[in-house]
Design an enzyme around this catalytic site. Structure first.
Site, PDB file in Angstrom:
ATOM      1  N   ALA A  23       0.810  -1.222   0.000  1.00  7.91           N
ATOM      2  CA  ALA A  23       0.000   0.000   0.000  1.00  7.91           C
ATOM      3  C   ALA A  23       0.848   1.279   0.000  1.00  7.91           C
ATOM      4  CB  ALA A  23      -0.924   0.009   1.213  1.00  7.91           C
ATOM      5  N   ASP A 103      -5.040  -1.626  -7.211  1.00  9.91           N
ATOM      6  CA  ASP A 103      -5.350  -0.418  -7.971  1.00  9.91           C
ATOM      7  C   ASP A 103      -4.891  -0.448  -9.419  1.00  9.91           C
ATOM      8  OD1 ASP A 103      -2.516   0.108  -7.793  1.00  9.91           O
ATOM      9  OD2 ASP A 103      -2.854   1.009  -5.824  1.00  9.91           O
ATOM     10  N   HIS A 120      -3.758  -9.827  -4.415  1.00 15.67           N
ATOM     11  CA  HIS A 120      -5.061  -9.527  -3.810  1.00 15.67           C
ATOM     12  C   HIS A 120      -6.076  -9.066  -4.842  1.00 15.67           C
ATOM     13  CE1 HIS A 120      -2.727  -8.883   0.201  1.00 15.67           C
ATOM     14  NE2 HIS A 120      -3.022 -10.146   0.008  1.00 15.67           N
ATOM     15  N   CYS A 131     -18.783 -18.870 -12.394  1.00 14.28           N
ATOM     16  CA  CYS A 131     -18.248 -19.264 -13.705  1.00 14.28           C
ATOM     17  C   CYS A 131     -17.089 -18.372 -14.150  1.00 14.28           C
ATOM     18  CB  CYS A 131     -19.351 -19.262 -14.760  1.00 14.28           C
ATOM     19  SG  CYS A 131     -19.859 -17.633 -15.316  1.00 14.28           S
ATOM     20  N   CYS A 156     -24.555 -17.329 -15.909  1.00 12.36           N
ATOM     21  CA  CYS A 156     -24.995 -18.440 -15.056  1.00 12.36           C
ATOM     22  C   CYS A 156     -25.876 -18.014 -13.890  1.00 12.36           C
ATOM     23  CB  CYS A 156     -23.780 -19.224 -14.537  1.00 12.36           C
ATOM     24  SG  CYS A 156     -22.939 -18.431 -13.153  1.00 12.36           S
ATOM     25  N   SER A 194       5.572  -1.947   1.693  1.00 12.95           N
ATOM     26  CA  SER A 194       4.759  -2.989   2.339  1.00 12.95           C
ATOM     27  C   SER A 194       5.176  -3.111   3.789  1.00 12.95           C
ATOM     28  CB  SER A 194       4.946  -4.340   1.647  1.00 12.95           C
ATOM     29  OG  SER A 194       4.268  -5.353   2.383  1.00 12.95           O
ATOM     30  N   ASN A 219      10.602   1.314   2.886  1.00 13.37           N
ATOM     31  CA  ASN A 219       9.280   1.510   3.468  1.00 13.37           C
ATOM     32  C   ASN A 219       9.343   2.683   4.431  1.00 13.37           C
ATOM     33  OD1 ASN A 219       6.536   0.536   3.708  1.00 13.37           O
ATOM     34  ND2 ASN A 219       7.048  -0.075   5.807  1.00 13.37           N
TER      35      ASN A 219
HETATM   36 ZN    ZN Z   1     -21.464 -16.883 -13.895  1.00  8.87          ZN
END
Ligand code: ZN
Length: 249
Positions: A23, A103, A120, A131, A156, A194, A219
Site C-alpha cells: 500500500a 489499484d 489480492h 463461472c 450463469c 509494504s 518503506n
Molecule cells: Zn457466472
C-alpha cells in the site's frame, strides 16, 4: 555510502530482480491504505467473503463502498514510485512486480500486465464467483445505481464480485504459484511500501531471501522482516527511487 547509493549498487549488481509492492507505494498517489493500522479497515469493518456470499445486505454495502471509491479509481495516477518500477522493468532489471495492491497502477504506469502478479486481485475488474465470466465495473455500478443491487451473472446467474481478494476468500492459485516461482528464482527482492505483515503475501520476500536473493526493503516504517534484510531504507518511495535510478522516466 547512503541508503540510496547502496540500493543503486544492489540494483546494478542484480540480473533478475523482483519488485514486491504494498500500500505504501500507492498512498503516495493519494490512495488510502486499507489494511494497515490506522487504515480504512480499522475504521470501517471489512466485508468478509463468507458474508458477501451469504448476505445480500453485505453485497449491497460492498458495492456501495465500491461506488463511493469510483471517483478515486477513475482519477488516481501513478506516482514517481510506480514510474521507477516501470523503468526497472523496461530496463530488464526487474522481471516481475508482485503486488498486494488492487489499484492496477503498475499496469497503468507501463508495466506489461503479464509481468504484474496481483496477489489480492484488482478492483477495476469484476467477475462471476461461479463461472468467472467477467463483468464491466461500469455496467455493474450502473445497475447498482439503478436498482440498489448488483446484477447477477449474465451467463450463469451467479454472484458478481469485484476481482479483489476479500478477507476470508481463498488466495488466487495461479498468482500464488507465479509469485512463488519468481520470488524463488530472483537474485534481488526489492520490497517497496509494504508493512510485510499480511500473509501469505508477506512470505514471498522471505522465500526469496531463503533461496539466496538479496533482500532490500524501502518503506516509510519499520517492518518485521527488517532483521532479515540486507538493506533497509525508511523513507518515501518516489523521491528515494528517483535518487537511485536517476531521471528520464
Ligand atoms: Zn457466472
Amino acid at each position: 555510502m547512503n541508503g540510496a547509493e547502496q540500493l543503486a549498487e544492489l540494483i546494478a549488481a542484480s540480473r533478475r530482480a523482483v519488485v514486491f509492492t504494498g500500500a505504501g507505494i500507492s498512498t503516495e498517489s493519494g490512495i488510502p491504505d486499507f489494511r494497515s493500522p490506522g487504515g480504512i479497515w480499522t475504521k470501517m469493518q471489512p466485508i468478509a467473503f463468507q458474508d458477501y456470499l451469504a448476505d445480500p445486505g453485505a453485497r449491497r454495502l460492498s458495492w456501495q463502498r465500491r461506488l463511493e471509491m469510483e471517483e478515486t479509481w477513475k482519477t488516481v495516477e501513478p506516482n514517481d514510485g510506480h514510474r521507477a518500477v516501470a523503468e526497472l522493468v523496461a530496463r530488464g532489471v526487474a522481471s516481475h512486480v508482485i503486488t498486494q495492491n488492487i489499484d492496477a497502477l503498475h499496469q497503468i504506469s507501463g508495466v506489461p500486465a503479464a509481468q504484474v502478479i496481483e496477489l489480492h486481485g484488482n478492483t477495476r475488474d469484476a467477475r462471476c464467483l461461479d463461472c468467472e465470466n467477467p463483468a464491466l465495473i461500469a455496467d455493474v455500478l450502473a445497475h447498482f445505481k439503478a436498482h440498489g443491487d448488483p446484477p447477477d451473472c449474465a451467463v450463469c446467474g451467479g454472484l458478481i464480485k469485484t476481482a479483489t481478494i476479500s478477507f476470508g476468500q481463498p488466495m488466487p492459485e495461479g498468482e500464488m504459484a507465479r509469485a512463488q516461482a519468481v520470488a524463488g528464482a530472483c537474485d534481488l527482492m526489492l520490497v517497496l511500501g509494504s508493512s510485510l505483515s499480511v500473509y501469505p503475501a508477506a512470505g514471498f520476500p522471505l522465500l526469496a531471501k531463503r533461496n539466496g536473493a538479496t533482500l532490500a526493503i524501502l518503506n516509510r516504517d519499520e517492518t518485521p522482516q527488517d532483521q532479515y534484510a540486507d538493506l533497509v531504507i525508511n523513507a518515501e518511495i518516489g523521491p528515494t527511487l528517483r535518487a537511485v535510478i536517476g531521471g528520464g522516466y
